[in-house]
Design a protein around this motif. Structure first.
Motif, PDB file in Angstrom:
ATOM      1  N   PRO A 106       0.828  -1.212   0.000  1.00 43.55           N
ATOM      2  CA  PRO A 106       0.000   0.000   0.000  1.00 43.55           C
ATOM      3  C   PRO A 106       0.863   1.264   0.000  1.00 43.55           C
ATOM      4  O   PRO A 106       1.798   1.385   0.786  1.00 43.55           O
ATOM      5  CB  PRO A 106      -0.794  -0.123   1.313  1.00 43.55           C
ATOM      6  N   GLY A 107       0.557   2.162  -0.926  1.00 46.74           N
ATOM      7  CA  GLY A 107       1.297   3.424  -0.999  1.00 46.74           C
ATOM      8  C   GLY A 107       2.586   3.335  -1.800  1.00 46.74           C
ATOM      9  O   GLY A 107       3.239   4.347  -2.035  1.00 46.74           O
ATOM     10  N   LEU A 114      -8.740   5.898  -4.795  1.00 45.90           N
ATOM     11  CA  LEU A 114      -7.435   5.470  -4.260  1.00 45.90           C
ATOM     12  C   LEU A 114      -6.303   5.623  -5.281  1.00 45.90           C
ATOM     13  O   LEU A 114      -5.136   5.358  -4.959  1.00 45.90           O
ATOM     14  CB  LEU A 114      -7.514   4.013  -3.782  1.00 45.90           C
ATOM     15  N   ARG A 145      -2.941   7.108  -4.443  1.00 43.45           N
ATOM     16  CA  ARG A 145      -2.044   6.247  -3.652  1.00 43.45           C
ATOM     17  C   ARG A 145      -1.175   5.422  -4.606  1.00 43.45           C
ATOM     18  O   ARG A 145      -0.015   5.173  -4.331  1.00 43.45           O
ATOM     19  CB  ARG A 145      -2.863   5.291  -2.788  1.00 43.45           C
ATOM     20  N   PRO A 157      -8.110   3.082   3.243  1.00 43.76           N
ATOM     21  CA  PRO A 157      -8.399   2.292   2.032  1.00 43.76           C
ATOM     22  C   PRO A 157      -9.871   1.966   1.836  1.00 43.76           C
ATOM     23  O   PRO A 157     -10.314   1.750   0.715  1.00 43.76           O
ATOM     24  CB  PRO A 157      -7.618   1.000   2.242  1.00 43.76           C
ATOM     25  N   GLU A 181      -4.547  -2.415  -1.352  1.00 42.97           N
ATOM     26  CA  GLU A 181      -4.812  -1.602  -0.143  1.00 42.97           C
ATOM     27  C   GLU A 181      -5.777  -2.339   0.793  1.00 42.97           C
ATOM     28  O   GLU A 181      -5.564  -2.410   1.998  1.00 42.97           O
ATOM     29  CB  GLU A 181      -5.463  -0.271  -0.533  1.00 42.97           C
ATOM     30  N   GLN A 182      -6.838  -2.880   0.218  1.00 45.24           N
ATOM     31  CA  GLN A 182      -7.906  -3.439   1.065  1.00 45.24           C
ATOM     32  C   GLN A 182      -7.573  -4.830   1.595  1.00 45.24           C
ATOM     33  O   GLN A 182      -8.178  -5.282   2.571  1.00 45.24           O
ATOM     34  CB  GLN A 182      -9.242  -3.409   0.314  1.00 45.24           C
ATOM     35  N   GLN A 241      -5.224  -5.432   3.296  1.00 42.30           N
ATOM     36  CA  GLN A 241      -4.711  -5.180   4.646  1.00 42.30           C
ATOM     37  C   GLN A 241      -5.827  -4.977   5.653  1.00 42.30           C
ATOM     38  O   GLN A 241      -5.594  -5.068   6.851  1.00 42.30           O
ATOM     39  CB  GLN A 241      -3.866  -3.881   4.649  1.00 42.30           C
TER      40      GLN A 241
END
Ligand code: KG4
Ligand code: ZN
Length: 364
Positions: free
Chosen positions: A26-27, A124, A127, A154, A327-328, A330
């Motif tokens: 993520p990111g 998103l 990101r 997220p 992202e999701q 996580q």
């Protein structure tokens, strides 16, 4: 999560059949491939997207999109860590095609599958493209949607306001038709407006005196219709200069509306005192240079950094869906085989449903 994961993304909610492979955390993610099959030619004769034609085209092209994305990324199914698929909002036939494809691959490989809200994919994207830290302010402005969101996480979005009727892209497309320009209307209006006088017609800036971040674009469209009818009544038709002046005046009104309401949204967002205030835009209308200049200016006056992802990631694509999946992953468990396709799917379930385009779900 430290280990980079590789996800397949699938998108088929409107008139683009798309698949992509994204790898990362993520990111900090990288697009390994992004395949998009547009359908503009299939719908051109009908003046809009025909749901049945769209659904059939998606069903025909999803497998080649997925195979193309795997091939271009030089990965095979066993290299993947999961599948992310748009499960709404959108034209239901297309969404179902994508969800069924994802379920088939998941059942055959055992890979976890994540149903993604198409709007979360757009929201998103900063990101994916710039690794922007939460919270950031987002304007999603496309052919089917127009809303201000604060992205807190997220899967945590706060809608500050949006259009109560038409989306701006839809207005660009309708106005282009009204004044005899081609489709898609946005680029046609922008090109015509280049030689136009934006002050010749004074079109309304609806809801500009109302507090809040809601917007309206359908009255503007009617005002253009009236101006066109007056010109036709006076001169028997539209000259090229009339088309340019109408286009420029309309574009200025849309840009002013978006800019004025962006100022309000920025004020609300800045109350959160983000360490690096960032205002991001996504959606096809973000390609418009006049709109973009207005948004850039208002960001600067509020001390916020303005960010617009590259156009290919601003418009519908599957890389944003794969990235949202990364992202999701996580924050929640994968979806099961009971994942359903939804024509309507608000991002912010806490705020009131929108009256207008947010409910159509045709384009997002
Ligand atoms: O995000 P997008 O590709 O598709 C969805 O709506 O999901 O946005 C397409 C919309 C169309 O309505 C198109 O006319 C508009 O974005 N658009 C533009 C421009 N390029 C595309 N509007 C204004 N100016 C442009 N240059
Ligand atoms: Zn979209």
């Amino acid at each position: 999560m430290d280990r980079p994961v590789t996800l397949l993304g699938i998108e088929s909610s409107c008139d683009d059949t798309a698949a992509a492979i994204v790898r990362g955390v993520p990111g900090d993610m990288q697009v390994l491939s992004s395949v998009v099959f547009g359908q503009t030619d299939l719908h051109a004769a009908f003046g809009g997207v025909v749901p049945e034609i769209a659904a059939r085209a998606h069903a025909e092209r999803l497998d080649i999109s997925v195979m193309g994305a795997l091939e271009q990324a030089k990965v095979v199914l066993t290299d993947l860590d999961g599948i992310a698929v748009t499960c709404g909002p959108g034209l239901i036939g297309g969404v179902v095609s994508g969800v069924m494809t994802a379920k088939g691959i998941s059942a055959a490989t055992g890979l976890p599958m994540y149903g993604i809200n198409h709007l979360a994919g757009h929201a998103l994207t900063p990101r994916l493209t710039h690794g922007v830290a939460f919270p950031y302010l987002m304007l999603l402005v496309s052919g089917g949607h127009c809303q201000f969101l604060i992205a807190h996480g997220p899967d945590r979005f706060e809608r500050l306001g949006g259009t109560i009727d038409d989306a701006p892209g839809e207005a660009f497309d309708k106005v282009a038709r009204l004044i005899g320009l081609g489709q898609p209307g946005g680029p046609a209006i922008e090109a015509a407006a280049h030689d136009g006088d934006a002050r010749r017609f004074v079109f309304p800036r609806p809801l500009s005196n109302k507090p809040g971040c809601d917007m309206s674009f359908s009255g503007l469209k009617t005002a253009v219709l009236r101006a066109r009818d007056d010109l036709v009544a006076q001169a028997g038709g539209l000259r090229a200069q009339d088309q340019s002046d109408l286009a420029a005046s309309f574009q200025a009104a849309v840009s002013d509306s978006l800019t004025g309401k962006s100022a309000r949204a920025l004020e609300r967002y800045l109350v959160l005192k983000p360490s690096h205030p960032t205002f991001c835009v996504a959606g096809g209308v973000a390609a418009n240079m006049t709109v973009r200049a207005g948004l850039e200016m208002i960001s600067a006056t509020h001390g916020a950094t303005f960010l617009a992802p590259p156009l290919a990631l601003c418009t519908d694509n599957a890389a944003m869906i794969a990235a949202a999946g990364i992202e999701q992953m996580q924050t929640r468990a994968p979806d099961g085989m009971d994942l359903s396709a939804r024509p309507r799917m608000p991002l912010d379930t806490q705020s009131m449903a929108m009256l207008g385009s947010g409910k159509k779900g045709a384009k997002a």
